[in-house]
Design an enzyme around this catalytic site. Structure first.
Site: not given
Length: 276
Positions: A62, A207
Site C-alpha cells: 500500500d 507498506h
C-alpha cells in the site's frame, strides 16, 4: 417529500453533513448491537480477503509510489523473480510517474488506493466517487489503462463503494488476511509475523512507506518491508507456495470473494473486523 429529498441530497453532497450524521452511528451500533463501525459501514459490500483452496499467495504493498523505498521493493522482488500487487495513491503517482511506469515495466500489478489516501468512512458519497475516479484517471494518463483492483485506505470499505467503484472500471475490492503492524521497522519481526500466519490463498499486506506519518517512520517502514522480503519469499518457496499478483488469483477463482474464518485485528486501529 421535496424537503426530505432535498435534505438527503444535501447530506450526500456535503462532507461535513455526512460526518455529522453518519459518524455518531458508531457509538449506537457498538452499544446497542455489538457491531464495530467497520462492520456496519461494510454491510453488503463484497471484499476479497483470501482465496480458499488456492496453491498461491499474493504479496501487496500500500501507499506507493515513493522515491526512497519503492526501488528497494522492486529490487528485492526481482531478485526472487516474484510478482506483486502495488496499490497506488494517485497524488503520489502524479509526483512520481516514472516510478509507477517502472512498477508496471517490471511486470507487477497496479491497483487503485484513492487519489489522496482519505479515510473513506468520513467522506460523502460524492467525495468517495471522486477519490476513486480521480485515481483511475491519473493512472490511465500515466499507464494507458485503468486498474481493475481497489483497496480502501486503512481497509475502510463501505456499503456504497461497490457501485461507486464500478464507475471507474474497478472489478474487485481487495482486503487482506495477513498484515504485520504497519509501522514495524524490524524486518525479522515483519517476516516472523507473516510466516506464522500465511497459508495457501493468503493476501499479504506490507507498506511502501506510510501516509500521514513522519518521513523517518515512513521510510523505515518501507525499507523494513523491502528487507523482510529476503526472509519471506525464500520461505514461501520452500513451503511450495508460489507468489502471484492478486489479479491472477482472481482470474483463477473467477473473482469469488472469500473471508477467512475468524476476524483479524485491524493494524491501524485495533478494531476486530472481518473486513480488515
Amino acid at each position: 417529500r421535496l424537503f426530505v429529498s432535498a435534505f438527503l441530497d444535501w447530506v450526500v453532497m456535503n462532507d461535513l453533513a455526512w460526518s455529522a450524521l453518519v459518524l455518531p452511528v458508531r457509538g449506537i451500533a457498538r452499544r446497542s448491537f455489538g457491531l464495530e463501525f467497520d462492520e456496519l459501514m461494510c454491510l453488503g459490500c463484497s471484499v476479497v480477503r483470501r482465496f480458499d483452496a488456492s496453491p498461491h499467495v499474493s504479496i501487496s504493498f500500500d501507499d506507493s509510489p515513493r522515491p526512497d523505498t519503492t526501488s528497494e521493493l522492486l529490487e528485492a522482488l526481482a531478485q526472487y523473480n516474484t510478482k506483486a500487487t502495488f496499490f497506488v495513491i494517485g497524488d503520489h503517482a502524479r509526483r512520481y510517474p516514472d516510478i509507477v511506469r517502472k512498477i508496471q515495466a517490471d511486470g507487477h500489478e497496479i491497483g487503485n488506493h484513492t487519489q489522496h489516501h482519505r479515510d473513506l468512512h468520513r467522506v460523502s458519497p460524492r467525495l468517495l466517487a471522486r477519490e476513486i475516479l480521480q485515481c483511475q484517471r491519473t493512472l490511465q494518463e500515466i499507464l494507458g489503462a485503468r486498474p481493475k483492483l481497489f483497496r480502501a485506505p486503512y481497509g475502510h470499505f463501505r456499503w456504497d463503494m461497490r457501485d461507486r467503484a464500478r464507475l471507474g472500471s474497478i472489478e474487485a475490492l481487495v482486503g487482506w488476511d495477513v498484515a504485520p503492524p504497519y509501522a514495524e521497522s524490524d524486518p525479522e519481526l515483519i517476516a516472523d509475523y507473516v510466516l506464522e500466519r500465511v497459508r495457501p490463498g493468503s493476501i499479504i499486506l506490507l507498506h511502501d512507506g506510510l501516509s500521514g506519518v513522519g518521513g523517518a517512520i515512513s521510510k523505515g517502514a518501507g525499507r523494513a518491508a523491502a528487507a523482510s522480503l529476503h526472509l519471506i519469499i525464500p520461505e514461501l518457496q520452500r513451503r511450495g507456495l508460489m507468489t502471484v499478483p492478486i489479479g491472477q488469483q482472481l482470474a483463477d477463482f473467477a473473482g469469488a470473494p472469500h473471508r477467512s474464518p475468524a476476524p483479524v485485528r485491524h493494524p491501524l486501529f485495533g478494531v476486530a473486523s472481518p473486513y480488515a
